[in-house]
Design a protein around this motif. Sequence first.
Motif, PDB file in Angstrom:
ATOM      1  N   ALA A   1       4.974 -16.177  -3.790  1.00 28.41           N
ATOM      2  CA  ALA A   1       3.888 -16.979  -3.229  1.00 28.41           C
ATOM      3  C   ALA A   1       3.814 -16.770  -1.723  1.00 28.41           C
ATOM      4  CB  ALA A   1       4.119 -18.452  -3.553  1.00 28.41           C
ATOM      5  N   GLY A   2       2.618 -16.509  -1.214  1.00 25.93           N
ATOM      6  CA  GLY A   2       2.439 -16.299   0.226  1.00 25.93           C
ATOM      7  C   GLY A   2       2.353 -14.833   0.618  1.00 25.93           C
ATOM      8  N   ASP A   3       2.720 -13.927  -0.305  1.00 28.16           N
ATOM      9  CA  ASP A   3       2.637 -12.489  -0.007  1.00 28.16           C
ATOM     10  C   ASP A   3       1.175 -12.065   0.174  1.00 28.16           C
ATOM     11  OD1 ASP A   3       5.334 -12.046  -0.038  1.00 28.16           O
ATOM     12  OD2 ASP A   3       5.414 -11.196  -2.058  1.00 28.16           O
ATOM     13  N   VAL A   4       0.958 -11.201   1.167  1.00 27.67           N
ATOM     14  CA  VAL A   4      -0.395 -10.707   1.451  1.00 27.67           C
ATOM     15  C   VAL A   4      -0.516  -9.279   0.922  1.00 27.67           C
ATOM     16  CG1 VAL A   4      -2.076 -10.135   3.248  1.00 27.67           C
ATOM     17  CG2 VAL A   4      -0.645 -12.179   3.484  1.00 27.67           C
ATOM     18  N   VAL A   5      -1.460  -9.069   0.020  1.00 30.85           N
ATOM     19  CA  VAL A   5      -1.694  -7.755  -0.587  1.00 30.85           C
ATOM     20  C   VAL A   5      -2.973  -7.178   0.021  1.00 30.85           C
ATOM     21  CG1 VAL A   5      -2.178  -6.530  -2.742  1.00 30.85           C
ATOM     22  CG2 VAL A   5      -0.580  -8.456  -2.737  1.00 30.85           C
ATOM     23  N   GLY A   6      -2.884  -5.951   0.524  1.00 25.94           N
ATOM     24  CA  GLY A   6      -4.058  -5.357   1.156  1.00 25.94           C
ATOM     25  C   GLY A   6      -4.240  -3.894   0.792  1.00 25.94           C
ATOM     26  N   VAL A   7      -5.408  -3.365   1.158  1.00 27.55           N
ATOM     27  CA  VAL A   7      -5.689  -1.943   0.968  1.00 27.55           C
ATOM     28  C   VAL A   7      -5.281  -1.234   2.258  1.00 27.55           C
ATOM     29  CG1 VAL A   7      -7.480  -0.227   0.514  1.00 27.55           C
ATOM     30  CG2 VAL A   7      -7.608  -2.482  -0.571  1.00 27.55           C
ATOM     31  N   ARG A   8      -4.541  -0.152   2.122  1.00 28.62           N
ATOM     32  CA  ARG A   8      -4.106   0.614   3.293  1.00 28.62           C
ATOM     33  C   ARG A   8      -5.313   1.054   4.119  1.00 28.62           C
ATOM     34  NH1 ARG A   8      -1.151   6.473   3.066  1.00 28.62           N
ATOM     35  NH2 ARG A   8      -3.264   7.023   2.485  1.00 28.62           N
ATOM     36  N   GLU A   9      -5.177   1.039   5.418  1.00 29.75           N
ATOM     37  CA  GLU A   9      -6.291   1.347   6.333  1.00 29.75           C
ATOM     38  C   GLU A   9      -7.031   2.619   5.938  1.00 29.75           C
ATOM     39  OE1 GLU A   9      -8.861   0.186   8.879  1.00 29.75           O
ATOM     40  OE2 GLU A   9      -7.022  -1.004   8.722  1.00 29.75           O
ATOM     41  N   LYS A  10      -6.274   3.693   5.665  1.00 30.78           N
ATOM     42  CA  LYS A  10      -6.893   4.986   5.335  1.00 30.78           C
ATOM     43  C   LYS A  10      -7.645   4.962   4.008  1.00 30.78           C
ATOM     44  CE  LYS A  10      -3.642   8.069   7.707  1.00 30.78           C
ATOM     45  NZ  LYS A  10      -2.540   9.034   7.487  1.00 30.78           N
ATOM     46  N   SER A  11      -7.326   3.982   3.155  1.00 30.56           N
ATOM     47  CA  SER A  11      -7.910   3.952   1.803  1.00 30.56           C
ATOM     48  C   SER A  11      -9.087   2.997   1.668  1.00 30.56           C
ATOM     49  CB  SER A  11      -6.828   3.568   0.790  1.00 30.56           C
ATOM     50  OG  SER A  11      -5.679   4.366   0.951  1.00 30.56           O
TER      51      SER A  11
END
Length: 201
Positions: A136-146
């Motif tokens: 809980a609290g983890d931030v999931v993101g798309v890599r800048e280049k992608s």
Amino acid sequence: MARYTGPKTKIARKFGEAIFGEDKSFEKRNYPPGQHGNNRRRGKKSEYAIQLAEKQKAKYTYGILERQFRGLFKKATAATGITGEVLLQLCESRLDNVVYRMGISPSRPGARQLVSHRHITVNGELVNIPSYQLKAGDVVGVREKSKSLDAIQSSLSNNSTVYEWITWNNEKKEGTYVSVPGRVQIPENINEQFIVELYSK
């Protein structure tokens, strides 16, 4: 990396629901596979057969093979709470599943591929393990280049599903795994109690 790569519509027809997502072939033939289809006389299923089918459905739904699934069950047994519910929560907390739930990919196999191909970050760090367990609290993101990838852009623009336990910021292309979902928040049609009974034999 081991995963199921066989015919998906056949499996969906076996369980009577499109467990791999939208499937036009399944919609045309939503009856069990086999030479006689609907006309085949099917005897009453044994308790074991029902429990086994439920476990197989859960494994195919989340794209997890037997060894990994058994490991998750052991974890769920050792944890506090209702074993079946904890098992589904562990499946939902996998990185590939959360990427799928956030709408970054339209399917779990697609989400798994995005993670494996290093397009996804967790708390700013690249993670390429689909089975990575989020907290809980983890931030999931798309890599800048992608971020400009057509597949990701298309999936996000077509996604309208909202989950209470996940937030998504489309500008930043990142979301937060706010909390572990309760059983009522998990939309999958799985009877986890049957799985618990099967493994407890």
